[in-house]
Design a protein around this motif. Structure first.
Motif, PDB file in Angstrom:
ATOM      1  N   THR A  24      26.033 -43.616   0.640  1.00  0.00           N
ATOM      2  CA  THR A  24      24.833 -44.237   0.097  1.00  0.00           C
ATOM      3  C   THR A  24      24.776 -45.738   0.323  1.00  0.00           C
ATOM      4  O   THR A  24      23.872 -46.383  -0.148  1.00  0.00           O
ATOM      5  N   ARG A  26      26.918 -48.130  -0.718  1.00  0.00           N
ATOM      6  CA  ARG A  26      27.500 -48.942  -1.786  1.00  0.00           C
ATOM      7  C   ARG A  26      28.984 -48.608  -1.871  1.00  0.00           C
ATOM      8  O   ARG A  26      29.364 -47.467  -1.647  1.00  0.00           O
ATOM      9  N   ASP A  56      32.899 -50.010 -12.301  1.00  0.00           N
ATOM     10  CA  ASP A  56      31.736 -50.641 -12.920  1.00  0.00           C
ATOM     11  C   ASP A  56      30.979 -49.580 -13.726  1.00  0.00           C
ATOM     12  O   ASP A  56      30.071 -48.923 -13.222  1.00  0.00           O
ATOM     13  N   ALA A  59      27.092 -50.123 -14.191  1.00  0.00           N
ATOM     14  CA  ALA A  59      26.306 -49.720 -13.019  1.00  0.00           C
ATOM     15  C   ALA A  59      26.218 -48.198 -12.943  1.00  0.00           C
ATOM     16  O   ALA A  59      25.157 -47.650 -12.621  1.00  0.00           O
ATOM     17  N   ARG A  62      23.533 -47.015 -15.355  1.00  0.00           N
ATOM     18  CA  ARG A  62      22.179 -47.214 -14.815  1.00  0.00           C
ATOM     19  C   ARG A  62      21.875 -46.175 -13.734  1.00  0.00           C
ATOM     20  O   ARG A  62      20.786 -45.612 -13.684  1.00  0.00           O
ATOM     21  N   ARG A 101      19.964 -42.462  -3.167  1.00  0.00           N
ATOM     22  CA  ARG A 101      19.597 -43.618  -2.334  1.00  0.00           C
ATOM     23  C   ARG A 101      18.563 -44.486  -3.038  1.00  0.00           C
ATOM     24  O   ARG A 101      18.662 -45.715  -3.056  1.00  0.00           O
ATOM     25  N   PHE A 104      20.315 -46.348  -5.852  1.00  0.00           N
ATOM     26  CA  PHE A 104      21.100 -47.482  -5.369  1.00  0.00           C
ATOM     27  C   PHE A 104      20.216 -48.641  -4.954  1.00  0.00           C
ATOM     28  O   PHE A 104      20.545 -49.811  -5.219  1.00  0.00           O
ATOM     29  N   ARG A 105      19.069 -48.351  -4.334  1.00  0.00           N
ATOM     30  CA  ARG A 105      18.128 -49.436  -3.981  1.00  0.00           C
ATOM     31  C   ARG A 105      17.632 -50.133  -5.246  1.00  0.00           C
ATOM     32  O   ARG A 105      17.524 -51.365  -5.291  1.00  0.00           O
ATOM     33  N   LEU A 107      19.193 -50.368  -8.070  1.00  0.00           N
ATOM     34  CA  LEU A 107      20.290 -51.146  -8.657  1.00  0.00           C
ATOM     35  C   LEU A 107      20.479 -52.473  -7.925  1.00  0.00           C
ATOM     36  O   LEU A 107      20.887 -53.465  -8.530  1.00  0.00           O
ATOM     37  N   GLN A 108      20.197 -52.496  -6.638  1.00  0.00           N
ATOM     38  CA  GLN A 108      20.344 -53.719  -5.860  1.00  0.00           C
ATOM     39  C   GLN A 108      19.185 -54.677  -6.038  1.00  0.00           C
ATOM     40  O   GLN A 108      19.335 -55.868  -5.842  1.00  0.00           O
ATOM     41  N   GLY A 109      18.002 -54.138  -6.374  1.00  0.00           N
ATOM     42  CA  GLY A 109      16.800 -54.942  -6.379  1.00  0.00           C
ATOM     43  C   GLY A 109      16.482 -55.581  -7.648  1.00  0.00           C
ATOM     44  O   GLY A 109      15.877 -56.542  -7.859  1.00  0.00           O
TER      45      GLY A 109
END
Length: 109
Positions: A24, A26, A56, A59, A62, A101, A104-105, A107-109
């Motif tokens: 994915t 990460r 983590d 994370a 979430r 996916r 994960f996007r 979580l990054q944004g």
């Protein structure tokens, strides 16, 4: 049907499907034995409690909630196991991977 469980090709297919969950983008550590698996939110390796406790967990929480919102139910803690079975179809797996996916996007944004 129990006779399906004893088919090596089915077990191999389940194992390769589980491995797809970790692709994915990460840093994750996928731990698995047969069809039992868990994702740790760290690069790993995870071999014991001291290494697992470096994950983590916020994370992961979430991530879990984002998957649940997308209709994908995994174990609610990265310290618990998930299970893949012959009842999970390729469509189930594809939906799970796509939901992961997107999560994960998010979580990054």
């Amino acid at each position: 049907e129990l006779h399906l469980i004893d088919q090596p090709a089915r077990i191999a297919a389940i194992s390769s499907s589980i491995a797809l969950l970790a692709r994915t983008g990460r840093p994750l550590c996928l731990q698995r034995v047969g069809s039992m698996w868990t994702l740790f939110f760290q690069a790993g390796p995870v071999r014991d409690w001291p290494s697992a406790s470096q994950s983590d967990t916020a994370a992961f929480g979430r991530f879990f909630r984002l998957l649940l919102d997308a209709g994908v139910n995994i174990a609610p803690s990265q310290f618990e196991a998930g299970f893949m079975s012959i009842a999970h179809t390729r469509d189930d797996l594809d939906r799970t991977i796509e939901a992961a996916r997107r999560a994960f996007r998010a979580l990054q944004g």
